[in-house]
Motif scaffolding. Sequence first.
Motif, short mmCIF file in Angstrom:
data_model
loop_
_atom_site.label_atom_id
_atom_site.label_comp_id
_atom_site.label_asym_id
_atom_site.label_seq_id
_atom_site.Cartn_x
_atom_site.Cartn_y
_atom_site.Cartn_z
N THR A 205 0.81 -1.31 -0.24
CA THR A 205 -0.13 -0.07 -0.05
C THR A 205 0.67 1.21 -0.10
OG1 THR A 205 -0.12 0.19 2.42
CG2 THR A 205 -1.75 -1.19 1.32
N LEU A 206 0.30 2.38 -0.37
CA LEU A 206 1.06 3.76 -0.40
C LEU A 206 1.45 3.77 0.90
CD1 LEU A 206 1.71 6.12 -2.20
CD2 LEU A 206 -0.57 7.17 -1.43
N GLU A 207 0.77 3.79 2.02
CA GLU A 207 0.82 4.05 3.47
C GLU A 207 2.04 3.13 3.81
OE1 GLU A 207 -2.14 3.36 2.09
OE2 GLU A 207 -2.84 5.61 2.55
N ALA A 208 2.24 1.86 3.29
CA ALA A 208 3.37 1.02 3.77
C ALA A 208 4.70 1.65 3.08
CB ALA A 208 2.99 -0.47 3.28
N ALA A 209 4.62 1.74 1.84
CA ALA A 209 5.76 2.62 1.26
C ALA A 209 6.06 3.65 1.91
CB ALA A 209 5.33 2.83 -0.27
N ARG A 210 5.43 4.42 2.27
CA ARG A 210 5.46 5.91 2.94
C ARG A 210 6.13 5.61 4.55
NH1 ARG A 210 0.90 9.57 2.13
NH2 ARG A 210 1.71 9.57 0.07
N ALA A 211 5.68 4.69 5.21
CA ALA A 211 6.03 4.34 6.55
C ALA A 211 7.30 3.79 6.53
CB ALA A 211 5.16 3.06 7.04
N ARG A 212 7.66 3.06 5.35
CA ARG A 212 9.21 2.71 5.38
C ARG A 212 10.19 3.77 4.96
NH1 ARG A 212 9.45 -2.11 1.16
NH2 ARG A 212 10.15 -0.31 -0.55
N ARG A 213 9.71 4.71 4.06
CA ARG A 213 10.69 5.73 3.95
C ARG A 213 10.62 6.77 5.11
NH1 ARG A 213 9.02 8.75 -1.49
NH2 ARG A 213 11.21 9.49 -1.67
N PHE A 214 9.63 6.86 6.12
CA PHE A 214 9.76 7.89 7.06
C PHE A 214 10.88 7.29 8.03
CE2 PHE A 214 5.08 9.71 7.61
CZ PHE A 214 5.31 10.51 6.39
N ALA A 215 10.77 5.70 8.26
CA ALA A 215 11.47 5.16 9.24
C ALA A 215 13.01 5.37 8.74
CB ALA A 215 11.53 3.60 9.16
N ALA A 216 13.58 5.60 7.33
CA ALA A 216 14.81 5.97 6.86
C ALA A 216 15.23 7.50 7.22
CB ALA A 216 15.07 5.55 5.43
N ILE A 217 14.36 8.29 7.71
CA ILE A 217 14.76 9.56 7.97
C ILE A 217 14.62 10.18 9.30
CG2 ILE A 217 13.81 12.10 7.60
CD1 ILE A 217 12.14 10.70 5.21
N PRO A 218 15.77 10.15 9.89
CA PRO A 218 15.84 10.48 11.29
C PRO A 218 14.95 11.43 12.04
CG PRO A 218 18.17 10.51 10.47
CD PRO A 218 17.07 10.35 9.39
N ALA A 219 14.33 12.48 11.39
CA ALA A 219 13.31 13.15 11.84
C ALA A 219 12.05 12.47 11.71
CB ALA A 219 13.04 14.51 10.82
N GLY A 220 11.90 11.35 11.13
CA GLY A 220 10.59 10.49 11.09
C GLY A 220 9.51 10.97 10.34
N ARG A 221 9.81 11.91 9.35
CA ARG A 221 8.53 12.61 8.78
C ARG A 221 9.16 13.15 7.46
NH1 ARG A 221 8.76 18.25 8.87
NH2 ARG A 221 10.05 19.07 10.68
N TYR A 222 8.45 13.66 6.51
CA TYR A 222 8.81 14.30 5.21
C TYR A 222 8.81 15.82 5.70
CZ TYR A 222 7.50 10.19 2.46
OH TYR A 222 7.55 8.92 1.50
#
Length: 259
Positions: A205-222
């Motif tokens: 899902t789009l949400e799952a793809a997004r959650a994975r990218r959030f996890a790779a960003i120390p700030a935890g968000r876009y």
Amino acid sequence: MDLGIKGKRALVCASSKGLGRGCAEALAEAGVDLVLNARGVEALEATAADLRARFGVSVTAVAADITSDEGRTQVLDAAGPVDILVTNAGGPPPGMWTDWQRADFIKALDANMLTPIALMQALLPAMMERGWGRVVNITSQAVKAPLGVLGLSNAARTGLTGFVAGTARQVAASGVTINNLLPGTHATDRADALDGAVAAKEGITLEAARARRFAAIPAGRYGTASEFGAACAFLCSQHAGFMVGQNVLLDGGAVNTTL
Ligand code: NAP
């Protein structure tokens, strides 16, 4: 903070939405008159009307493809002499290095390297004559930390970065600065499109793809377009006159380097 640029005139390319719009908004808030550009008329006119109403600055909207010779001519003719140039255009599509042909590279180079260079060549001389100018190029985190699927972007933006590195030092004595802003992942249509492509490719899902990218960003968000715009406005301000040829990363800590 008073940015000291009230009454200046800026051309902000590709600015009806996303990061370009964020830059336009922050400049408008600082009292800068604007020339905005995008291909689609509707969103462009809506953005122009919104900025006029909220900030009381003059806004000229030019619907044109900034990556074409004709489009650039149209924009430059409408803009006239400007004090501030923010270059931007859509990014190249993701893909595989084995698939890209010469035509794909030429298109990416045209949009993300040769267009900003042509705009600088057109506008820098008058800035130098007047003894003041600011150029901010929207490039990408990919310049410091490449993403394999964005190879066309990696190639074109690194070429632009090399051009800026030399040119910024050639024009600095005239009171003109050129710097690059490197977005990491920001919540815009572009990020949605990239997340959508990952989701489709991997069957998630789009949400799952997004959650994975959030996890790779120390700030935890876009990041947000308004945070990005504020950094752009600072680089265009009187206070940033000693910043020359820098590559400023806005990525929530995603690029894991010491310097
Ligand atoms: P966006 O939300 O899709 O907005 C793109 C804006 O540029 C729109 O106003 C669009 O309007 C305009 N535009 C696109 N192509 C154009 C063209 N050829 N001529 C004139 N206007 C054009 O994109 P964004 O996220 O703000 O991204 C801006 C740039 O930053 C892109 O190069 C992108 O690759 C890069 N970047 C973004 C991120 C991110 O996370 N968002 C990260 C790294 C790099 P029209 O479609 O109507 O023309």
